[in-house]
Design a protein around this motif. Structure first.
Motif, PDB file in Angstrom:
ATOM      1  N   LYS B 183       0.833  -1.193   0.000  1.00  0.00           N
ATOM      2  CA  LYS B 183       0.000   0.000   0.000  1.00  0.00           C
ATOM      3  C   LYS B 183       0.879   1.258   0.000  1.00  0.00           C
ATOM      4  O   LYS B 183       0.636   2.208  -0.739  1.00  0.00           O
ATOM      5  N   GLU B 184       1.915   1.205   0.810  1.00  0.00           N
ATOM      6  CA  GLU B 184       2.827   2.350   0.898  1.00  0.00           C
ATOM      7  C   GLU B 184       3.539   2.566  -0.440  1.00  0.00           C
ATOM      8  O   GLU B 184       3.609   3.687  -0.936  1.00  0.00           O
ATOM      9  N   ASP B 185       4.046   1.462  -1.023  1.00  0.00           N
ATOM     10  CA  ASP B 185       4.739   1.569  -2.311  1.00  0.00           C
ATOM     11  C   ASP B 185       3.839   2.175  -3.381  1.00  0.00           C
ATOM     12  O   ASP B 185       4.271   3.025  -4.160  1.00  0.00           O
ATOM     13  N   VAL B 186       2.593   1.703  -3.405  1.00  0.00           N
ATOM     14  CA  VAL B 186       1.652   2.206  -4.420  1.00  0.00           C
ATOM     15  C   VAL B 186       1.393   3.697  -4.205  1.00  0.00           C
ATOM     16  O   VAL B 186       1.335   4.480  -5.157  1.00  0.00           O
ATOM     17  N   SER B 187       1.278   4.089  -2.932  1.00  0.00           N
ATOM     18  CA  SER B 187       0.987   5.502  -2.650  1.00  0.00           C
ATOM     19  C   SER B 187       2.129   6.416  -3.088  1.00  0.00           C
ATOM     20  O   SER B 187       1.940   7.608  -3.300  1.00  0.00           O
ATOM     21  N   LEU B 188       3.334   5.844  -3.224  1.00  0.00           N
ATOM     22  CA  LEU B 188       4.480   6.667  -3.632  1.00  0.00           C
ATOM     23  C   LEU B 188       4.561   6.847  -5.146  1.00  0.00           C
ATOM     24  O   LEU B 188       5.291   7.690  -5.639  1.00  0.00           O
ATOM     25  N   LEU B 189       3.802   6.011  -5.874  1.00  0.00           N
ATOM     26  CA  LEU B 189       3.850   6.123  -7.340  1.00  0.00           C
ATOM     27  C   LEU B 189       3.208   7.443  -7.783  1.00  0.00           C
ATOM     28  O   LEU B 189       2.205   7.876  -7.237  1.00  0.00           O
ATOM     29  N   GLU B 190       3.814   8.040  -8.782  1.00  0.00           N
ATOM     30  CA  GLU B 190       3.301   9.314  -9.281  1.00  0.00           C
ATOM     31  C   GLU B 190       2.095   9.074 -10.197  1.00  0.00           C
ATOM     32  O   GLU B 190       1.916   7.998 -10.742  1.00  0.00           O
ATOM     33  N   ASP B 191       1.302  10.120 -10.373  1.00  0.00           N
ATOM     34  CA  ASP B 191       0.143  10.040 -11.260  1.00  0.00           C
ATOM     35  C   ASP B 191       0.536   9.574 -12.669  1.00  0.00           C
ATOM     36  O   ASP B 191      -0.196   8.840 -13.316  1.00  0.00           O
ATOM     37  N   GLU B 192       1.736  10.005 -13.101  1.00  0.00           N
ATOM     38  CA  GLU B 192       2.176   9.668 -14.465  1.00  0.00           C
ATOM     39  C   GLU B 192       2.249   8.150 -14.649  1.00  0.00           C
ATOM     40  O   GLU B 192       1.989   7.626 -15.727  1.00  0.00           O
ATOM     41  N   TYR B 193       2.613   7.453 -13.585  1.00  0.00           N
ATOM     42  CA  TYR B 193       2.710   5.998 -13.671  1.00  0.00           C
ATOM     43  C   TYR B 193       1.353   5.407 -14.043  1.00  0.00           C
ATOM     44  O   TYR B 193       1.242   4.564 -14.928  1.00  0.00           O
ATOM     45  N   PHE B 194       0.320   5.913 -13.338  1.00  0.00           N
ATOM     46  CA  PHE B 194      -1.028   5.386 -13.595  1.00  0.00           C
ATOM     47  C   PHE B 194      -1.545   5.861 -14.952  1.00  0.00           C
ATOM     48  O   PHE B 194      -2.288   5.145 -15.624  1.00  0.00           O
ATOM     49  N   GLU B 195      -1.145   7.073 -15.335  1.00  0.00           N
ATOM     50  CA  GLU B 195      -1.545   7.554 -16.657  1.00  0.00           C
ATOM     51  C   GLU B 195      -0.955   6.658 -17.740  1.00  0.00           C
ATOM     52  O   GLU B 195      -1.604   6.355 -18.740  1.00  0.00           O
ATOM     53  N   GLY B 196       0.277   6.201 -17.499  1.00  0.00           N
ATOM     54  CA  GLY B 196       0.918   5.283 -18.436  1.00  0.00           C
ATOM     55  C   GLY B 196       0.138   3.986 -18.550  1.00  0.00           C
ATOM     56  O   GLY B 196      -0.105   3.469 -19.644  1.00  0.00           O
ATOM     57  N   LEU B 197      -0.290   3.470 -17.393  1.00  0.00           N
ATOM     58  CA  LEU B 197      -1.078   2.234 -17.388  1.00  0.00           C
ATOM     59  C   LEU B 197      -2.414   2.458 -18.092  1.00  0.00           C
ATOM     60  O   LEU B 197      -2.849   1.637 -18.896  1.00  0.00           O
ATOM     61  N   ALA B 198      -3.038   3.605 -17.770  1.00  0.00           N
ATOM     62  CA  ALA B 198      -4.357   3.896 -18.345  1.00  0.00           C
ATOM     63  C   ALA B 198      -4.249   4.024 -19.863  1.00  0.00           C
ATOM     64  O   ALA B 198      -5.170   3.647 -20.591  1.00  0.00           O
ATOM     65  N   GLY B 199      -3.121   4.529 -20.343  1.00  0.00           N
ATOM     66  CA  GLY B 199      -2.915   4.722 -21.771  1.00  0.00           C
ATOM     67  C   GLY B 199      -2.950   3.412 -22.547  1.00  0.00           C
ATOM     68  O   GLY B 199      -3.254   3.378 -23.736  1.00  0.00           O
ATOM     69  N   MET B 200      -2.646   2.310 -21.825  1.00  0.00           N
ATOM     70  CA  MET B 200      -2.652   1.003 -22.490  1.00  0.00           C
ATOM     71  C   MET B 200      -4.054   0.405 -22.556  1.00  0.00           C
ATOM     72  O   MET B 200      -4.292  -0.564 -23.254  1.00  0.00           O
ATOM     73  N   CYS B 201      -4.973   0.969 -21.789  1.00  0.00           N
ATOM     74  CA  CYS B 201      -6.321   0.400 -21.715  1.00  0.00           C
ATOM     75  C   CYS B 201      -7.149   0.851 -22.916  1.00  0.00           C
ATOM     76  O   CYS B 201      -7.253   2.039 -23.198  1.00  0.00           O
ATOM     77  N   VAL B 202      -7.710  -0.121 -23.645  1.00  0.00           N
ATOM     78  CA  VAL B 202      -8.555   0.230 -24.796  1.00  0.00           C
ATOM     79  C   VAL B 202     -10.034   0.045 -24.462  1.00  0.00           C
ATOM     80  O   VAL B 202     -10.884  -0.026 -25.342  1.00  0.00           O
ATOM     81  N   GLU B 203     -10.330  -0.073 -23.157  1.00  0.00           N
ATOM     82  CA  GLU B 203     -11.703  -0.250 -22.679  1.00  0.00           C
ATOM     83  C   GLU B 203     -12.407  -1.434 -23.335  1.00  0.00           C
ATOM     84  O   GLU B 203     -13.557  -1.324 -23.773  1.00  0.00           O
ATOM     85  N   CYS B 204     -11.699  -2.567 -23.406  1.00  0.00           N
ATOM     86  CA  CYS B 204     -12.355  -3.780 -23.914  1.00  0.00           C
ATOM     87  C   CYS B 204     -13.108  -4.464 -22.787  1.00  0.00           C
ATOM     88  O   CYS B 204     -14.011  -5.251 -23.028  1.00  0.00           O
ATOM     89  N   PHE B 205     -12.723  -4.154 -21.564  1.00  0.00           N
ATOM     90  CA  PHE B 205     -13.352  -4.687 -20.345  1.00  0.00           C
ATOM     91  C   PHE B 205     -13.224  -6.195 -20.200  1.00  0.00           C
ATOM     92  O   PHE B 205     -13.996  -6.829 -19.502  1.00  0.00           O
ATOM     93  N   GLY B 206     -12.237  -6.766 -20.880  1.00  0.00           N
ATOM     94  CA  GLY B 206     -11.929  -8.188 -20.672  1.00  0.00           C
ATOM     95  C   GLY B 206     -11.491  -8.435 -19.243  1.00  0.00           C
ATOM     96  O   GLY B 206     -11.637  -9.534 -18.718  1.00  0.00           O
ATOM     97  N   CYS B 207     -10.980  -7.376 -18.602  1.00  0.00           N
ATOM     98  CA  CYS B 207     -10.479  -7.519 -17.227  1.00  0.00           C
ATOM     99  C   CYS B 207     -11.532  -8.076 -16.280  1.00  0.00           C
ATOM    100  O   CYS B 207     -11.220  -8.882 -15.405  1.00  0.00           O
ATOM    101  N   ILE B 208     -12.785  -7.684 -16.473  1.00  0.00           N
ATOM    102  CA  ILE B 208     -13.796  -8.140 -15.505  1.00  0.00           C
ATOM    103  C   ILE B 208     -14.110  -9.629 -15.676  1.00  0.00           C
ATOM    104  O   ILE B 208     -14.685 -10.233 -14.791  1.00  0.00           O
TER     105      ILE B 208
END
Lengths: 276, 248
Positions: B183-208
């Motif tokens: 939890k601590e490690d994740v909280s230290l990640l910058e927004d850009e990290y998550f933006e990078g992850l989000a950029g890979m998402c094509v909203e296919c929703f296969g994840c669910i």
């Protein structure tokens, strides 16, 4: 397949209610009075219900009537989408579905002997109307009560016939963002009322509801005035769908608005990014 | 102990693809139906799963169910989930060959179940050790008496050794962190990290469909002739419309 009795322990099954009255409050807001077909309805100011319009869908609305009336209850609904447009078509005697009441309530028990500041914007005054009724019902328990309410234009002010009645018991200050020739009162966004109304933060409990941007600025103003974060109560709204903390739609930070709110103290949500 | 050939046929060493939530919280489910003519009359039917056995779930599957239970069985319980969940028998299996993508130890779990099962199976030389984890499991063991024999101490030792070996192999792959540390490690990640992850998402929703723990759902009304149904479907929180405020 086992067929369960309707409702029998299933929180997703609405109870049937009859529309007793429909009142037009403003061009796009109507207040509906409901009565459950079977039984009383008990709630606390600040709680909400899920209203089913059969053949259309379900949506959450905060109760706007007095919690001391267990016979019938009211919600004020602004026409903004499919479900709300469908309910605006409903007439006296029509049947809707009701689930709830759900969520947290305004903590009246914390308010005894205190001053109270109520700030509402637009249709956000609906849950606060329930609070005002509750406070007036036991007026002697509370100290000074101020109600600050802002609407965009005079014609969009809701509960027009109630404000004079409320003035007999509490201080009422109205404002509009844009005046017309009929308007003699204050002009400006609701936070501008704080320039003319003296509010002492000491022993003062604030209750706020309105559009997200208004809640944000009113909260800032109250903090500037010296209100403690735990004394600022905000009624938030998200797309509360199930009402019981299961469907996930109203999540903010570690909370589900439907279960842990919709009434939050600012203290609870101040660390959440963009809580409004 | 159950002999090997009895179960090889079932192929339980291979992990099932879909997570167990498919069974208890299906992708689409009718909540109730009603007629719009005259008085509104609501009809509810709760599907119970009688005589259903889930065989070969791993410790991670059981943990996922534990998390779903926490949300959906917490009062007021989700009646549809509860009706299905209550009568299903679960027989779990120790993980002997964790795959390259496995990470249970990184989350503080073990590759073998420590609870949440009716029966647990551990493969040992020549067969499986069976352990009951519930009253239903103990009843099953009684029913299986004529096909089983008491486990020997060497078989119990073999189970212990295998469990330790698999755990060690997984731990070598991951630096084991506490949940608090993660939890601590994740909280230290910058927004850009998550933006990078989000950029890979094509909203296919296969994840669910692969996530064993996500449970959010969307509810809508659906007509068929003169009957209306209220239906719920899985709803991906990664969809842009997911958290739209009101406007309904």
């Amino acid at each position: 397949m086992a067929v369960a009795a309707v409702g029998g322990g299933n929180p997703y099954i609405p109870k049937l209610a009859e529309i007793l009255k429909v009142k037009e409050e403003s061009p796009d807001v109507k207040t509906f009075t409901f009565k459950l077909k079977n039984g009383e309805f008990n709630f606390k100011a600040g709680q909400f219900v899920e209203v089913s319009v059969f053949g259309m869908g379900e949506a959450p609305f905060t109760l706007s009537s007095s919690p001391f009336d267990t016979e019938k209850f009211e919600v004020s609904i602004m026409r903004v989408g499919s479900v709300t447009a469908a309910i605006h078509q409903k007439k006296e005697g029509d049947i809707v579905g009701i689930r709830g009441p759900y969520g947290t309530h305004f903590p009246l028990e914390k308010c005894e002997g205190k001053n109270i500041t109520i700030v509402g914007g637009g249709i956000g005054i609906a849950p606060l109307r329930s609070l005002i009724y509750a406070l007036i019902h036991e007026r002697e328990k509370y100290n000074n009560i101020k109600v600050l309410y802002g609407a965009r234009e005079p014609r969009l002010i809701v509960y027009k016939d109630l404000w004079d009645e409320f003035k007999k018991h509490v201080e009422v200050y109205l404002t509009v963002d844009f005046a017309d020739e009929t308007w003699k009162g204050h002009v400006g966004v609701v936070t501008s009322l704080f320039d003319v109304v003296k509010v002492d933060p000491k022993d003062n409990m604030a209750f706020v509801c309105g559009p997200p941007i208004m809640i944000k600025f009113v909260t800032q103003k109250l903090l500037e005035l010296g209100f403690a974060p735990e004394n600022i109560h905000l009624s938030l709204e998200r797309m509360m769908k199930c009402g019981i903390g299961k469907c996930g739609h109203c999540n903010i930070g570690k909370y589900y608005v439907c279960r842990d709110g919709a009434v939050f103290t600012y203290d609870m949500i101040k660390d959440i990014p963009n809580p409004f | 102990m159950l002999t090997e050939d009895m179960l090889d046929e079932v192929g339980i060493e291979r992990r099932a693809g879909p997570p167990p939530k498919f069974l208890f919280l299906p992708p689409r489910e009718k909540m109730f139906e009603y007629f719009l003519r005259g008085d509104v009359e609501i009809k509810v039917s709760l599907e119970e799963l009688e005589g259903v056995l889930l065989l070969g779930l791993r410790a991670c599957d059981l943990k996922a169910l534990e998390m779903l239970d926490k949300v959906l069985l917490e009062e007021p319980a989700d009646a549809y989930y509860k009706a299905k969940r209550e009568n299903v028998t679960i027989i779990s299996l120790d993980c002997a060959e964790p795959s390259d993508s496995c990470f249970c130890v990184a989350l503080g779990l073990k590759p073998y179940a420590e609870g949440g099962f009716d029966l647990n199976m551990s493969r040992v030389d020549g067969g499986y050790l069976l352990e009951a984890g519930s009253e239903r499991g103990r009843e099953l063991l009684t029913l299986l008496e004529e096909f089983t024999e008491d486990a020997s101490s060497s078989q119990l030792e073999e189970r212990q050794k295998k469990r330790e070996d698999v755990t060690k192999r997984l731990e070598e792959k991951y630096v084991v962190k506490s949940a608090a540390k993660i939890k601590e490690d994740v909280s230290l990640l910058e927004d850009e990290y998550f933006e990078g992850l989000a950029g890979m998402c094509v909203e296919c929703f296969g994840c669910i469909y692969s996530c064993p723990t996500c449970y959010c759902f969307y509810v809508f009304e659906e007509p068929e002739d003169e009957t209306w149904r209220r239906v719920r479907i899985w709803d991906p929180c990664l969809s842009e419309a997911f958290q739209r405020v009101a406007a309904v």
